[in-house]
Design a protein around this motif. Structure first.
Motif, PDB file in Angstrom:
ATOM      1  N   VAL A 205      41.055  33.665 -15.320  1.00  0.00           N
ATOM      2  CA  VAL A 205      41.608  34.942 -15.762  1.00  0.00           C
ATOM      3  C   VAL A 205      40.478  35.961 -15.685  1.00  0.00           C
ATOM      4  CG1 VAL A 205      42.482  36.253 -17.734  1.00  0.00           C
ATOM      5  CG2 VAL A 205      43.344  33.941 -17.284  1.00  0.00           C
ATOM      6  N   TYR A 206      40.677  36.978 -14.872  1.00  0.00           N
ATOM      7  CA  TYR A 206      39.653  38.019 -14.687  1.00  0.00           C
ATOM      8  C   TYR A 206      40.261  39.315 -15.215  1.00  0.00           C
ATOM      9  CZ  TYR A 206      35.532  40.056 -12.314  1.00  0.00           C
ATOM     10  OH  TYR A 206      34.325  40.663 -12.027  1.00  0.00           O
ATOM     11  N   ALA A 207      39.679  39.882 -16.277  1.00  0.00           N
ATOM     12  CA  ALA A 207      40.232  41.091 -16.894  1.00  0.00           C
ATOM     13  C   ALA A 207      39.431  42.314 -16.479  1.00  0.00           C
ATOM     14  CB  ALA A 207      40.224  40.959 -18.407  1.00  0.00           C
ATOM     15  N   LYS A 208      40.128  43.409 -16.311  1.00  0.00           N
ATOM     16  CA  LYS A 208      39.466  44.680 -15.988  1.00  0.00           C
ATOM     17  C   LYS A 208      40.465  45.794 -16.211  1.00  0.00           C
ATOM     18  CE  LYS A 208      35.948  47.063 -14.407  1.00  0.00           C
ATOM     19  NZ  LYS A 208      36.271  48.229 -15.260  1.00  0.00           N
ATOM     20  N   GLU A 239      44.379  26.779 -21.555  1.00  0.00           N
ATOM     21  CA  GLU A 239      43.279  25.883 -21.928  1.00  0.00           C
ATOM     22  C   GLU A 239      42.366  25.551 -20.750  1.00  0.00           C
ATOM     23  OE1 GLU A 239      42.720  21.728 -24.357  1.00  0.00           O
ATOM     24  OE2 GLU A 239      44.710  22.625 -24.178  1.00  0.00           O
ATOM     25  N   ARG A 240      42.961  25.380 -19.560  1.00  0.00           N
ATOM     26  CA  ARG A 240      42.118  24.957 -18.435  1.00  0.00           C
ATOM     27  C   ARG A 240      41.449  26.122 -17.717  1.00  0.00           C
ATOM     28  NH1 ARG A 240      45.656  23.432 -13.127  1.00  0.00           N
ATOM     29  NH2 ARG A 240      46.508  25.491 -12.752  1.00  0.00           N
ATOM     30  N   ALA A 241      41.756  27.367 -18.125  1.00  0.00           N
ATOM     31  CA  ALA A 241      41.271  28.534 -17.381  1.00  0.00           C
ATOM     32  C   ALA A 241      39.956  29.055 -17.941  1.00  0.00           C
ATOM     33  CB  ALA A 241      42.323  29.638 -17.409  1.00  0.00           C
ATOM     34  N   GLY A 242      39.152  29.632 -17.044  1.00  0.00           N
ATOM     35  CA  GLY A 242      37.956  30.347 -17.459  1.00  0.00           C
ATOM     36  C   GLY A 242      38.242  31.830 -17.540  1.00  0.00           C
ATOM     37  N   PHE A 243      37.532  32.509 -18.448  1.00  0.00           N
ATOM     38  CA  PHE A 243      37.709  33.952 -18.599  1.00  0.00           C
ATOM     39  C   PHE A 243      36.509  34.674 -17.987  1.00  0.00           C
ATOM     40  CE2 PHE A 243      36.757  37.942 -20.689  1.00  0.00           C
ATOM     41  CZ  PHE A 243      37.948  38.622 -20.487  1.00  0.00           C
ATOM     42  N   MET A 244      36.807  35.677 -17.170  1.00  0.00           N
ATOM     43  CA  MET A 244      35.739  36.459 -16.529  1.00  0.00           C
ATOM     44  C   MET A 244      35.948  37.960 -16.744  1.00  0.00           C
ATOM     45  SD  MET A 244      35.332  34.348 -12.942  1.00  0.00           S
ATOM     46  CE  MET A 244      33.847  35.180 -12.393  1.00  0.00           C
ATOM     47  N   HIS A 245      34.839  38.665 -16.793  1.00  0.00           N
ATOM     48  CA  HIS A 245      34.820  40.130 -16.820  1.00  0.00           C
ATOM     49  C   HIS A 245      33.451  40.541 -16.290  1.00  0.00           C
ATOM     50  CE1 HIS A 245      34.701  44.266 -18.247  1.00  0.00           C
ATOM     51  NE2 HIS A 245      35.998  44.197 -18.454  1.00  0.00           N
ATOM     52  N   CYS A 246      33.406  41.638 -15.537  1.00  0.00           N
ATOM     53  CA  CYS A 246      32.123  42.031 -14.927  1.00  0.00           C
ATOM     54  C   CYS A 246      31.122  42.530 -15.952  1.00  0.00           C
ATOM     55  CB  CYS A 246      32.373  43.093 -13.859  1.00  0.00           C
ATOM     56  SG  CYS A 246      33.062  44.623 -14.513  1.00  0.00           S
ATOM     57  N   LEU A 247      31.618  42.947 -17.140  1.00  0.00           N
ATOM     58  CA  LEU A 247      30.809  43.564 -18.191  1.00  0.00           C
ATOM     59  C   LEU A 247      30.265  44.921 -17.695  1.00  0.00           C
ATOM     60  CD1 LEU A 247      28.787  40.484 -19.547  1.00  0.00           C
ATOM     61  CD2 LEU A 247      31.072  41.280 -20.231  1.00  0.00           C
TER      62      LEU A 247
END
Ligand code: CP
Length: 294
Positions: A205-208, A239-247
């Motif tokens: 999951v990549y949020a932006k 549960e199996r997903a990683g969370f990403m954000h560029c910050l």
């Protein structure tokens, strides 16, 4: 390194990379610690800018082996942002290689760090599901990072889901290009406007946040709509997903503390890869040209 806009990771990782590789970084912030720069053609320079890029860029190039510039989208003129005008101006004036440190449309160094993170975490990213989700933010932000995430994930042949509220479309040509690229690499690209089902089957999951292309020139309408989109905050991930954000990321606006501080968060590793990936870029650009031969 010419920073027309602020930075923490890009600037610090580049300075650290230069030090580790034996290169010297000259960091300039036009309008802050050096002359404000004009980049438009044919203007009467009676405003804040004391120097034109036509003089500054060749001068800097005569002192350096690589130039780099950060220049965000102005978010006022859609065609100017689509043309990546400031980056293009620097590129046209520079006789030496020019690195993009995030422009109006793209953030390639972030893209390299993101891909390194997927490869380390997933092994082969091809076919794995990456959900790029719009998330709330109090300000109007550019599309460079979401464009780059789509391009990077498509290039890796991932199963990309682009999730955003109605009206917050990315530029159609970017989506079409990335959809074709993903398909050619064994992946695909689909769009959803459903915040409840957006993370179904996600590995990443990549949020932006980003501004919607249809809202160029209609910022007040977009601001009013944003206030009703709290359901798009990332409060949990599968549960199996990683969370990403560029910050940088705004806690409890874009994403809940529980996600950022929990075991699903990959953001520190993702940011750490900015150093190693930019070292590879510098080695590629400088290694042959500037190192003494044996
Ligand atoms: N992700 C990123 O580019 O961070 P900075 O804006 O702090 O450089």
């Amino acid at each position: 390194l010419v920073f027309l806009d602020p930075s923490l990771r890009t600037r610090a990782s580049l300075e650290s990379a230069c030090a580790r590789l034996g290169a010297h970084a000259i960091v300039l912030r036009p309008g802050g610690d050096t002359w404000a720069l004009e980049t438009r053609e044919g203007v009467v320079m009676d405003g804040a800018a004391a120097e034109h890029a036509k003089e500054a860029v060749p001068v800097l190039a005569s002192y350096a082996d690589v130039l780099a510039v950060r220049t965000f989208a102005g978010l006022k003129d859609r065609e100017e942002d689509r043309a990546d005008r400031v980056l293009s101006t620097f590129r046209g004036l520079s006789p030496i290689p020019l690195l993009n440190l995030e422009s109006a449309r793209w953030h390639p160094l972030q893209g390299l760090a993101d891909q390194a993170t997927w490869i380390r975490r997933l092994g082969r990213p091809r076919g794995r599901r990456l959900v790029l989700t719009w998330a709330p933010h109090p300000r109007t932000l550019p599309q460079a990072v979401p464009n780059q995430v789509l391009l990077s994930a498509a290039g890796q042949g991932m199963d990309v889901v682009l999730a955003h509220p109605e009206g917050f479309d990315l530029e159609p040509d970017v989506v079409e290009r990335c959809s074709a690229l993903a398909a050619s690499r064994g992946g695909g690209l689909t769009v959803t406007h459903d915040p409840e089902r957006r993370f179904d089957g996600a590995d990443v999951v990549y949020a932006k946040n980003w501004s919607g292309s249809p809202f160029y020139g209609r910022r007040e309408e977009e601001a009013a709509l944003r206030a009703s989109l709290g359901a798009w905050q990332v409060r949990s991930v599968p549960e199996r997903a990683g969370f990403m954000h560029c910050l940088p990321v705004r806690r409890n606006v874009v994403v809940a503390d529980a996600v950022l501080d929990g075991p699903s968060s990959w953001v520190q590793e993702q940011a750490a890869f900015r150093l190693w990936t930019v070292m590879a870029v510098l080695e590629d650009q400088l290694g042959g040209a500037s190192w003494p031969s044996a």
